[in-house]
Design a protein around this motif. Structure first.
Motif, PDB file in Angstrom:
ATOM      1  N   TRP A 149       3.217  14.147  -8.078  1.00 21.10           N
ATOM      2  CA  TRP A 149       1.372  14.909  -8.278  1.00 21.10           C
ATOM      3  C   TRP A 149       0.336  15.249  -7.599  1.00 21.10           C
ATOM      4  N   GLY A 150      -0.135  14.083  -7.073  1.00 20.26           N
ATOM      5  CA  GLY A 150      -1.542  13.761  -6.670  1.00 20.26           C
ATOM      6  C   GLY A 150      -0.167  14.368  -5.033  1.00 20.26           C
ATOM      7  N   ASN A 151       0.192  13.973  -4.669  1.00 19.42           N
ATOM      8  CA  ASN A 151       0.878  14.657  -3.075  1.00 19.42           C
ATOM      9  C   ASN A 151       0.699  15.953  -3.147  1.00 19.42           C
ATOM     10  N   ILE A 152       1.579  16.443  -4.448  1.00 22.20           N
ATOM     11  CA  ILE A 152       1.776  17.788  -4.172  1.00 22.20           C
ATOM     12  C   ILE A 152       0.004  18.950  -4.329  1.00 22.20           C
ATOM     13  N   LEU A 153      -0.857  18.301  -5.136  1.00 20.71           N
ATOM     14  CA  LEU A 153      -1.960  18.930  -5.474  1.00 20.71           C
ATOM     15  C   LEU A 153      -2.806  19.035  -4.125  1.00 20.71           C
ATOM     16  N   PHE A 154      -2.810  17.428  -3.175  1.00 20.27           N
ATOM     17  CA  PHE A 154      -3.704  16.958  -2.048  1.00 20.27           C
ATOM     18  C   PHE A 154      -3.125  18.126  -0.794  1.00 20.27           C
ATOM     19  N   TYR A 155      -2.225  18.082  -0.712  1.00 22.48           N
ATOM     20  CA  TYR A 155      -0.843  18.718   0.391  1.00 22.48           C
ATOM     21  C   TYR A 155      -0.710  20.005   0.257  1.00 22.48           C
ATOM     22  N   SER A 156      -1.414  20.814  -0.684  1.00 20.30           N
ATOM     23  CA  SER A 156      -1.180  22.236  -1.565  1.00 20.30           C
ATOM     24  C   SER A 156      -1.957  22.564  -0.900  1.00 20.30           C
ATOM     25  N   ILE A 175      -7.433  19.851  -4.006  1.00 22.02           N
ATOM     26  CA  ILE A 175      -8.188  18.812  -3.426  1.00 22.02           C
ATOM     27  C   ILE A 175      -9.370  17.265  -4.411  1.00 22.02           C
ATOM     28  N   VAL A 176      -9.515  18.336  -4.971  1.00 22.02           N
ATOM     29  CA  VAL A 176     -10.859  17.303  -5.550  1.00 22.02           C
ATOM     30  C   VAL A 176      -9.982  16.433  -7.213  1.00 22.02           C
ATOM     31  N   ALA A 177      -9.187  17.347  -7.642  1.00 20.67           N
ATOM     32  CA  ALA A 177      -8.087  16.989  -8.736  1.00 20.67           C
ATOM     33  C   ALA A 177      -7.028  16.635  -8.789  1.00 20.67           C
ATOM     34  N   SER A 178      -6.923  15.828  -7.000  1.00 22.82           N
ATOM     35  CA  SER A 178      -5.508  15.033  -6.745  1.00 22.82           C
ATOM     36  C   SER A 178      -5.724  13.745  -6.545  1.00 22.82           C
ATOM     37  N   ILE A 179      -7.845  13.217  -6.315  1.00 19.26           N
ATOM     38  CA  ILE A 179      -7.862  12.094  -6.385  1.00 19.26           C
ATOM     39  C   ILE A 179      -8.046  11.512  -7.359  1.00 19.26           C
ATOM     40  N   VAL A 236      -5.646  11.619  -9.571  1.00 21.82           N
ATOM     41  CA  VAL A 236      -4.323  11.463  -9.985  1.00 21.82           C
ATOM     42  C   VAL A 236      -3.503  10.250  -9.142  1.00 21.82           C
ATOM     43  N   LYS A 237      -3.971  10.073  -7.441  1.00 20.51           N
ATOM     44  CA  LYS A 237      -3.865   9.212  -6.690  1.00 20.51           C
ATOM     45  C   LYS A 237      -4.227   7.879  -7.025  1.00 20.51           C
ATOM     46  N   ILE A 238      -5.766   7.977  -7.699  1.00 23.14           N
ATOM     47  CA  ILE A 238      -6.539   6.759  -7.953  1.00 23.14           C
ATOM     48  C   ILE A 238      -5.720   6.189  -8.823  1.00 23.14           C
ATOM     49  N   GLY A 239      -4.755   6.725 -10.000  1.00 23.22           N
ATOM     50  CA  GLY A 239      -4.467   6.334 -10.967  1.00 23.22           C
ATOM     51  C   GLY A 239      -2.784   5.614 -10.687  1.00 23.22           C
ATOM     52  N   SER A 243       0.993  -1.034  -0.567  1.00 23.03           N
ATOM     53  CA  SER A 243      -0.108   0.270  -0.170  1.00 23.03           C
ATOM     54  C   SER A 243       0.694   1.421   0.123  1.00 23.03           C
ATOM     55  N   GLY A 244       0.285   2.221  -0.571  1.00 20.03           N
ATOM     56  CA  GLY A 244       0.923   3.747  -0.862  1.00 20.03           C
ATOM     57  C   GLY A 244       2.575   4.460  -1.686  1.00 20.03           C
ATOM     58  N   GLY A 245       2.457   2.891  -2.623  1.00 17.46           N
ATOM     59  CA  GLY A 245       3.036   2.996  -3.355  1.00 17.46           C
ATOM     60  C   GLY A 245       4.451   2.249  -3.153  1.00 17.46           C
ATOM     61  N   THR A 246       4.543   1.286  -1.978  1.00 17.82           N
ATOM     62  CA  THR A 246       5.739   0.665  -1.474  1.00 17.82           C
ATOM     63  C   THR A 246       6.130  -0.375  -2.286  1.00 17.82           C
TER      64      THR A 246
END
Length: 170
Positions: free
Chosen positions: A65-72, A120-124, A126-129, A25-28
């Protein structure tokens, strides 16, 4: 002798499959011993398989990029709400003789919070894919391992003046 050859054959065939990578999980990424492999280590193992390496790099960049969008976006929302709660947007004026003050209150500008929510909505998606790309890269790598490391034993008849025998190569 037969058991020695059988044990050697099994050990060689198991070492071919021991380098498989699995997705956590989490890309590991974990190897066959369930120890975490760094992203540089994964890239090092995927360097011979260009398609798998490009899929893995694409998945990692999507994660970044998903993390950057979400946390910013989260930071923008939190900052705007905190500043809005701690700022007094009232103006007091004393028209006329100054006995009756006129107080005007303005609403806090929530533009940054709206932009943060949109991020945050745009990161969803990206983080799912990104897990799909990393999983497909690891699948390509593991499939190429089984193609590469198939043990194909060869049997050769050796003969000389004093002896005769079989040579088995794995």
């Amino acid at each position: 002798m037969k058991t020695t050859i059988l044990i050697a054959f099994l050990i060689i065939s198991l070492t071919g499959f021991s380098q498989q990578l699995t997705y956590g999980s989490g890309g590991t990424v974990y190897n066959s011993e369930n120890t975490k492999v760094t992203s540089d280590g994964v890239r090092q193992r995927l360097k011979n398989n260009k398609e798998a390496l490009s899929l893995y790099n694409s998945g990692r960049s999507k994660k970044t990029w998903g993390n950057i969008l979400f946390y910013s976006g989260l930071g923008l929302m939190a900052t705007n709400v905190i500043v809005g709660m701690n700022t007094d947007n009232t103006t007091t004026s004393y028209p006329g003789n100054g006995n009756y003050p006129s107080v005007k209150s303005e609403r806090t500008d929530m533009t940054a919070a709206i932009i943060g929510g949109a991020m945050i909505v745009a990161s969803i998606p990206v983080k799912i894919g990104y897990p799909k790309k990393i999983k497909s890269a690891l699948g390509l790598y593991n499939n190429s391992l089984t193609d590469h490391y198939k043990s194909q034993p060869r049997t050769i008849l050796l003969a000389s003046v004093n002896q005769i025998g079989f040579k088995i190569e794995f």
